[in-house]
Design an enzyme around this catalytic site. Structure first.
Site, PDB file in Angstrom:
ATOM      1  N   GLU A 167       8.761 -33.420   6.481  1.00  0.00           N
ATOM      2  CA  GLU A 167       9.881 -34.053   5.997  1.00  0.00           C
ATOM      3  C   GLU A 167      10.707 -34.893   7.098  1.00  0.00           C
ATOM      4  O   GLU A 167      10.783 -35.864   6.793  1.00  0.00           O
ATOM      5  CB  GLU A 167      11.116 -33.126   5.303  1.00  0.00           C
ATOM      6  CG  GLU A 167      10.540 -32.758   3.875  1.00  0.00           C
ATOM      7  CD  GLU A 167       9.727 -31.563   3.641  1.00  0.00           C
ATOM      8  OE1 GLU A 167       9.217 -31.187   4.845  1.00  0.00           O
ATOM      9  OE2 GLU A 167       9.276 -31.455   2.489  1.00  0.00           O
TER      10      GLU A 167
ATOM     11  N   HIS B 191      16.472 -23.167  -3.169  1.00  0.00           N
ATOM     12  CA  HIS B 191      15.822 -24.195  -3.956  1.00  0.00           C
ATOM     13  C   HIS B 191      16.947 -24.781  -5.053  1.00  0.00           C
ATOM     14  O   HIS B 191      16.342 -25.226  -5.964  1.00  0.00           O
ATOM     15  CB  HIS B 191      14.476 -23.606  -4.349  1.00  0.00           C
ATOM     16  CG  HIS B 191      13.364 -23.592  -3.660  1.00  0.00           C
ATOM     17  ND1 HIS B 191      13.551 -23.308  -2.446  1.00  0.00           N
ATOM     18  CD2 HIS B 191      12.169 -24.034  -3.790  1.00  0.00           C
ATOM     19  CE1 HIS B 191      12.256 -23.365  -1.805  1.00  0.00           C
ATOM     20  NE2 HIS B 191      11.741 -23.948  -2.609  1.00  0.00           N
TER      21      HIS B 191
HETATM   22  C1  LIG Z   1      10.060 -28.011   3.972  1.00  0.00           C
HETATM   23  C2  LIG Z   1       9.241 -28.006   2.578  1.00  0.00           C
HETATM   24  N1  LIG Z   1       8.981 -28.970   1.934  1.00  0.00           N
HETATM   25  C3  LIG Z   1       8.175 -28.833   0.775  1.00  0.00           C
HETATM   26  C4  LIG Z   1       8.248 -27.612   0.234  1.00  0.00           C
HETATM   27  C5  LIG Z   1       7.657 -27.383  -1.069  1.00  0.00           C
HETATM   28  N2  LIG Z   1       6.302 -26.440  -0.950  1.00  0.00           N
HETATM   29  C6  LIG Z   1       6.439 -25.141  -1.198  1.00  0.00           C
HETATM   30  S1  LIG Z   1       4.987 -24.425  -0.845  1.00  0.00           S
HETATM   31  C7  LIG Z   1       4.077 -25.837  -0.317  1.00  0.00           C
HETATM   32  C8  LIG Z   1       2.679 -25.828   0.245  1.00  0.00           C
HETATM   33  C9  LIG Z   1       2.663 -25.097   1.085  1.00  0.00           C
HETATM   34  O1  LIG Z   1       1.372 -24.983   1.619  1.00  0.00           O
HETATM   35  P1  LIG Z   1       0.697 -23.875   2.888  1.00  0.00           P
HETATM   36  O2  LIG Z   1       1.773 -23.838   3.853  1.00  0.00           O
HETATM   37  O3  LIG Z   1      -0.629 -24.180   3.096  1.00  0.00           O
HETATM   38  O4  LIG Z   1       0.832 -22.362   2.126  1.00  0.00           O
HETATM   39  P2  LIG Z   1       0.408 -21.801   0.632  1.00  0.00           P
HETATM   40  O5  LIG Z   1       1.206 -22.024  -0.235  1.00  0.00           O
HETATM   41  O6  LIG Z   1      -1.077 -22.459   0.684  1.00  0.00           O
HETATM   42  O7  LIG Z   1       0.330 -20.154   0.962  1.00  0.00           O
HETATM   43  C10 LIG Z   1       4.931 -27.051  -0.539  1.00  0.00           C
HETATM   44  C11 LIG Z   1       4.855 -28.187  -0.227  1.00  0.00           C
HETATM   45  C12 LIG Z   1       8.965 -26.273   0.753  1.00  0.00           C
HETATM   46  N3  LIG Z   1       8.973 -25.204   0.093  1.00  0.00           N
HETATM   47  N4  LIG Z   1       9.555 -26.673   2.059  1.00  0.00           N
END
Ligand SMILES: Cc1ncc(C[n+]2csc(CCOP(=O)(O)OP(=O)(O)O)c2C)c(N)n1
Ligand SMILES: [Mg+2]
Lengths: 370, 327
Positions: free
Chosen positions: B60, B129
């Site tokens: 972000e 959230h």
């Molecule tokens: C700073 C932030 N930006 C966006 C999100 C929304 N979000 C939650 S999980 C996610 C994907 C995360 O992917 P990864 O780190 O690969 O973990 P996985 O879900 O695959 O275990 C996103 C974009 C968030 N929680 N925090």
């Protein structure tokens, strides 16, 4: 679009490996027979010799408990008993089980919102976990946190965090305290590969390397951050290439085997504990479900998912138990006990009361507590 | 008139402005190949391609900063936060760069940039959230802040925001994307800085915005059944505030209640209350009351969340109280 990278991993202590990881636009999967399998390198003790049948059965059962817990939660979600976000750990269970099995008393796990598996593996009561998802007073954190925020300090679960990357410096802080107090504990900080691209992660890892903190950062690289494949997240596939810049030991393998993963991770953890060698480990894994219950996962092909099913550590665990002489009936009785446990967890959560209205005022400041 | 969901109205606004002005582009997480986490940007990648619909990693601070830098160089970015909760990571970029670079450069740079996404509580997402960010973003100069609650406002105000030469914080809501309503055909622009009376009335002024609107309208309906007439004013723009609209209504009703998603301590609700008190003190027959979140972190459990979030019943109580109605 297609991108193939071949990055030589540096030897990470005893677990020397030279891995390649192939990905292309269509299908992301481990290279067949590649030497980045968990069982390769120094961890390649073969089959049953690596662990007794009892041990294999125990680890298999733990993985199965997580899988059945997650499947049960998914069902409850579609029945409207669980709300909000529900991120399932199906496919990644071996990582939590391997970690819990190698941890010593006082060690800590800090992880993301995909946290149920760690709670189960670390010995949290499945009923309390289910009750948390149901938003009940008997939940792991009293119904206040829900799926994304499991905490069980006494079990070594120092939290599930839901702002991507923001737990990484916090985990470094736990390790800072360990070094400060000389308490001999190691902090295991889990993050998705998606968290490797955000500022807090870089800051936390740099501090850990700079101060030689007793910490192991473990990337659970399931190849997608929500719908974004790794190739649209990172200019390189091998995320451990960042480790040298932070003076972190590093290693990287496909998690196809719980025993080998535990053994390889254990050696890394002991160097962090005893030799001031913090590490960055990248574990290649896969989530078989969508990112959360609201994600149909349309960005992946069936072929890709099927390819990964072939390396599902749970399936491998089952095959090895059969090889060691367990019968269908033996395996069915293991499963029946696990299913019964999860049914009981749901019954417990169903029967539990919601939090008392006053509970919402608690725990903002220490003065709020009776 | 077409009947659209808020998500569609927003999409039409972005689409029309992208078609109109080559410099407009969308950047954020999952905006392109995934068609938007909440499907606001659905179809835009297919139409405009990867040059103008830019998927980012989870970064972000990075992509907000890239948006700011691109705006300084003459582009007109629409930066999507998957939710405003994640804008906390980018807060420094907005506070210290977007809001200050025009002043710091003595007017050499303009920053035509929109930061948009869902704000405030949705349903059972727990404390990190479920946060309402207007109090943070209204708390400093150098930005404009918009909050929409109907499809027509969503479209008209987003188009104006994209054309505005200033940094705009644009609040939507996860739980309102499917809300339907009529949207005028053709070029539909609503000026930033203008409130709207969403329900005329004479007894009590109810000032609201965003998710508060549905609560305020439901409460006004309940009050009407008790013979109490409420005038519901949707601020739509939170900074700059439309003082005139609020004051004109309070001069008529002599009573004012605020209904909104957000914490009570300081912030936007307190600002409106302060202005009403200063600008038409002599017209007030009762203290101004605020119906908003309890001053608590949002709990996950449904029964607790319902208690923290304002409800029509709580708004009705405040309406009765300023009207000195016993119940
Ligand atoms: C700073 C932030 N930006 C966006 C999100 C929304 N979000 C939650 S999980 C996610 C994907 C995360 O992917 P990864 O780190 O690969 O973990 P996985 O879900 O695959 O275990 C996103 C974009 C968030 N929680 N925090
Ligand atoms: Mg991932």
């Amino acid at each position: 679009m297609s991108r193939d990278t071949a990055v030589q991993a540096e030897p990470a202590g005893a677990a020397s490996e030279h891995g390649k990881f192939a990905s292309d636009a269509g299908v992301q999967r481990p290279r067949d027979g590649g030497d980045e399998r968990a069982g390769s390198g120094a961890a390649s003790e073969g089959g049953a010799a690596r662990a007794s049948v009892d041990e294999q059965r125990r680890l298999y059962t733990e993985m199965l408990r997580i899988r059945r817990f997650e499947e049960t939660a998914a069902r409850a979600y579609t029945q409207g008993k669980i709300s909000g976000f529900l991120h399932l750990y199906i496919g990644q269970e071996a990582i939590a089980v391997a970690t819990a099995d190698l941890m010593r008393p006082g060690d800590r796990v800090v992880t993301t919102y995909r946290d149920h598996g760690f709670a189960i593996a670390l010995g949290c009561d499945s009923g309390a976990c289910m009750a948390e998802l149901f938003g009940k007073a008997t939940g792991l954190v009293g119904g206040v946190g829900g799926s994304m925020h499991f905490f069980a300090r006494d079990k070594g679960l120092w939290g599930g965090y839901a702002i991507v990357g923001s737990h990484v410096p916090v985990a470094a802080g736990h390790a800072f305290a360990s070094k400060y107090n000389q308490d001999g504990a190691v902090t295991f900080c889990f993050l998705g590969e998606g968290a490797m691209h955000i500022g807090a992660t870089a800051e936390g890892m740099n501090l850990a390397g700079l101060w030689k903190l007793p910490i192991v950062f473990v990337i659970e690289n399931n190849l997608y951050a929500m719908g974004t494949p790794l190739r649209r997240q990172s200019p390189v596939d091998d995320l451990t290439t960042r480790a040298p810049g932070w003076a972190l030991d590093h290693d990287r393998w496909v998690v196809d085997d719980v025993v080998a993963t535990r053994n390889r991770l254990a050696r890394i953890a002991e160097r962090a504990r005893n030799e001031e060698r913090p590490a960055l480990v990248e574990l290649l894994t896969y989530r078989f479900r969508g990112h959360s219950m609201s994600d149909p996962g349309k960005y992946r092909t069936k072929e890709e998912v099927d390819a990964w099913r072939k390396t599902d550590p749970l399936a491998r665990g089952e095959a090895e138990l059969r090889g060691a002489g367990l019968s269908d009936a033996d395996l069915e009785s293991i499963d029946a006990a696990v299913v019964a446990e999860m049914d009981a967890a749901v019954a417990f959560a169903d029967a539990s009361p919601p939090p008392a209205p006053e509970h919402r005022f608690r725990h903002h400041l220490v003065e709020d507590d009776p | 008139m077409a009947t659209l969901q808020i998500r569609e109205a927003l999409r039409h606004a972005i689409d029309e402005e992208m078609a109109r002005d080559e410099r407009v582009f969308v950047i954020g997480e999952e905006v392109g190949h995934y068609d938007g986490a909440y499907k606001v940007t659905e179809g835009l990648l297919a139409k405009y391609g990867e040059r103008r619909v830019v998927d980012t990693p989870i970064a972000e601070a990075g992509f907000a900063g890239v948006g700011i830098g691109a705006a300084m160089a003459g582009l007109r970015p629409i930066v999507e936060f998957m939710t405003f909760n994640f804008s906390a990571v980018a807060f420094d970029q907005i506070l210290n760069n977007a809001a200050k670079l025009r002043q710091l450069s003595n007017g050499q740079f303009t920053l035509p940039i929109v930061f948009r996404g869902p704000n405030a509580a949705a349903h059972m997402l727990s404390s990190t959230h479920s946060q309402a960010f207007e109090s943070f973003y209204c708390g400093f100069p150098g930005v404009k802040v918009v909050s929409v609650a109907t499809p027509a406002d969503a479209k008209g105000l987003l188009k104006s925001a994209i054309r505005d030469d200033n940094p705009i914080i644009f609040f939507e809501s996860e739980v309102m994307y499917s809300v339907k309503g009529e949207v005028p055909d053709g070029e539909h622009l609503i000026p930033i800085g203008k409130a709207e009376i969403k329900r005329p009335g004479s007894g009590v002024t109810v000032v609201t915005w965003g998710q508060g609107l549905a609560i305020a309208l439901a409460a006004a309906e309940l009050a009407q059944a008790e013979g109490l007439s409420c005038e519901v004013i949707d601020l739509r723009t939170l900074r700059p505030l439309d003082d005139d609209a609020v004051v004109a209504s309070v001069r008529k009703t002599n009573r004012c209640v605020l209904v909104y998603h957000g914490w009570p301590y300081g912030g936007t609700g307190a600002e409106v209350s302060d202005r009403v008190m200063r600008l038409c003190f002599d017209d007030l027959d009762a203290p101004i009351l605020r119906v908003c979140y309890e001053d608590l972190n949002m709990p996950y459990a449904e029964n607790l969340e319902h208690l923290v979030i304002p409800s029509p019943a709580r708004a009705l109580e405040a309406i009765r109280e300023v009207a000195y109605r016993q119940h």
